[in-house]
Design an enzyme around this catalytic site. Sequence first.
Site, mmCIF file in Angstrom:
data_model
loop_
_atom_site.group_PDB
_atom_site.id
_atom_site.type_symbol
_atom_site.label_atom_id
_atom_site.label_comp_id
_atom_site.label_asym_id
_atom_site.label_seq_id
_atom_site.Cartn_x
_atom_site.Cartn_y
_atom_site.Cartn_z
ATOM 1 N N GLU A 1 0.830 -1.213 0.000
ATOM 2 C CA GLU A 1 0.000 0.000 0.000
ATOM 3 C C GLU A 1 0.865 1.264 0.000
ATOM 4 O O GLU A 1 1.726 1.428 0.863
ATOM 5 C CB GLU A 1 -0.903 -0.017 1.248
ATOM 6 C CG GLU A 1 -1.920 1.098 1.268
ATOM 7 C CD GLU A 1 -2.889 0.978 2.450
ATOM 8 O OE1 GLU A 1 -3.224 -0.149 2.870
ATOM 9 O OE2 GLU A 1 -3.297 2.038 2.950
ATOM 10 N N LYS B 1 -7.160 -1.313 11.812
ATOM 11 C CA LYS B 1 -6.504 -1.754 10.564
ATOM 12 C C LYS B 1 -5.340 -0.815 10.248
ATOM 13 O O LYS B 1 -4.272 -1.235 9.800
ATOM 14 C CB LYS B 1 -7.536 -1.785 9.433
ATOM 15 C CG LYS B 1 -7.043 -2.422 8.143
ATOM 16 C CD LYS B 1 -6.380 -1.459 7.177
ATOM 17 C CE LYS B 1 -5.972 -2.134 5.876
ATOM 18 N NZ LYS B 1 -5.243 -1.243 4.969
ATOM 19 N N ASP C 1 5.107 -14.246 11.848
ATOM 20 C CA ASP C 1 3.792 -14.767 11.493
ATOM 21 C C ASP C 1 2.753 -13.669 11.748
ATOM 22 O O ASP C 1 2.264 -13.495 12.861
ATOM 23 C CB ASP C 1 3.526 -16.007 12.366
ATOM 24 C CG ASP C 1 2.180 -16.645 12.078
ATOM 25 O OD1 ASP C 1 1.335 -16.008 11.424
ATOM 26 O OD2 ASP C 1 1.977 -17.787 12.519
ATOM 27 N N HIS D 1 -2.435 9.719 -1.119
ATOM 28 C CA HIS D 1 -2.571 8.320 -1.509
ATOM 29 C C HIS D 1 -2.693 8.188 -3.026
ATOM 30 O O HIS D 1 -1.973 7.437 -3.656
ATOM 31 C CB HIS D 1 -3.875 7.861 -0.858
ATOM 32 C CG HIS D 1 -3.892 6.441 -0.464
ATOM 33 N ND1 HIS D 1 -3.073 5.927 0.502
ATOM 34 C CD2 HIS D 1 -4.659 5.427 -0.907
ATOM 35 C CE1 HIS D 1 -3.337 4.652 0.652
ATOM 36 N NE2 HIS D 1 -4.285 4.316 -0.198
#
Length: 394
Positions: free
Chosen positions: A81, A269, A285, A382
């Site tokens: 991203e 998130k 992990d 972005h």
Amino acid sequence: MTSRLPGFHRLTLNERVQQIAVLRLLSAEEILALRSDSGLGNSRADLMVENAVGTVSLPIGIATNFLINGQDYLVPMAIEEPSVVAAASNVAKLVRGVGGFQAEPSSRLMIGQIQITHCTDPSAVRSKILSHREELLHVANQSQAKMVARGGGAREIDVRVLETDDIGRDKKGMLVVQVTIDTRNAMGANVIDTMMETLAPRIAKISGCTINLSILSNYTDQCLASAQCQIPISLLGTPHMSGEEVGHRIVDAYRFAELDLYRAVTHNKGIMNGIDAVALATGNDWRAIEAAAHAYAAREGLYRPLSRWEFDGKMLKGFLTLPLAAGIVGGAININPTSGVALKILGVSEAQELTMIMVSVGLAQNLGALRSLVTDGLQKGHMALHARARSAFR
Ligand code: MEV
């Protein structure tokens, strides 16, 4: 070494690699391991999973400017991203000017579980197992001599009777043996699984009941890491908004996440954007880290934001705590040379140091996202980066 590298983003990729190589004393082989065509490679991939047909590449960006507990860190982040690495670096630059992040790890204690079923007298079985505590700890530790030699190993055994589940369904005859294990610098999945499978037959014999399964728990709530930072209003403002307004808006954005599940998930998130990217770069992990983070966010029975923001009119203060069972040895870390290089760039010598960096990056990421959202909005920066990538490959 300083992590403040002015103009780093304006260099070419090769120039950046050269600069990092000089700063972190990377060998020619380590430099090569950063390249997508020579890092993990097909032959190692073939050893790692079944039916391998190739590997997938992601960009690794270096987040600059991180000052954590007075120490500088260059942070490798693997993520697809755009804006994430830039946001982390920008916030870290802001925070380093006022003392940097203060971070703390907690213990390295993890949990292994053995499920017992078909037990006619769970309380009696519980007492019986606990009366073998010393012997069981000894058996567990014997299976992991290397870990014990490094100062780790099984520390405690508990047995819980599971009579009803969360919604009241009867689960009579079920117990769980829960072993607390210090895994030192390893994330510890293999160590814990081996210990549990070694203990299981002994526990079957002591209890006379069925052992249904043995496995680690990914709810690593004794491996918490915390970070905090504070920014004065003089550094918070934008050309279009005063620092005071930005401070109030950030706290309102945090309160939105406190009051609304749909927002809380997105808020968290954004935190995990940073944490997962470091986990991925260092071969950890990230599914385990994600699972634990979201369970922790819901530990009070309600899914909540993982971070907290306060503003007293002068200073914005941010806090983040979450479980971070990341390691610097074992598992994929030893196989993938790129993970080794990422750890070398970070310069960490202990897993707890890595978790302090990860939690600080998570907090930086959260502040970067909230500050953008309440000021210019996210899409401006972005989309410019997306457009750059699209036009280059049209
Ligand atoms: C995007 O990957 C993450 C954000 O949506 C997080 C947030 O909204 O806080 C920007």
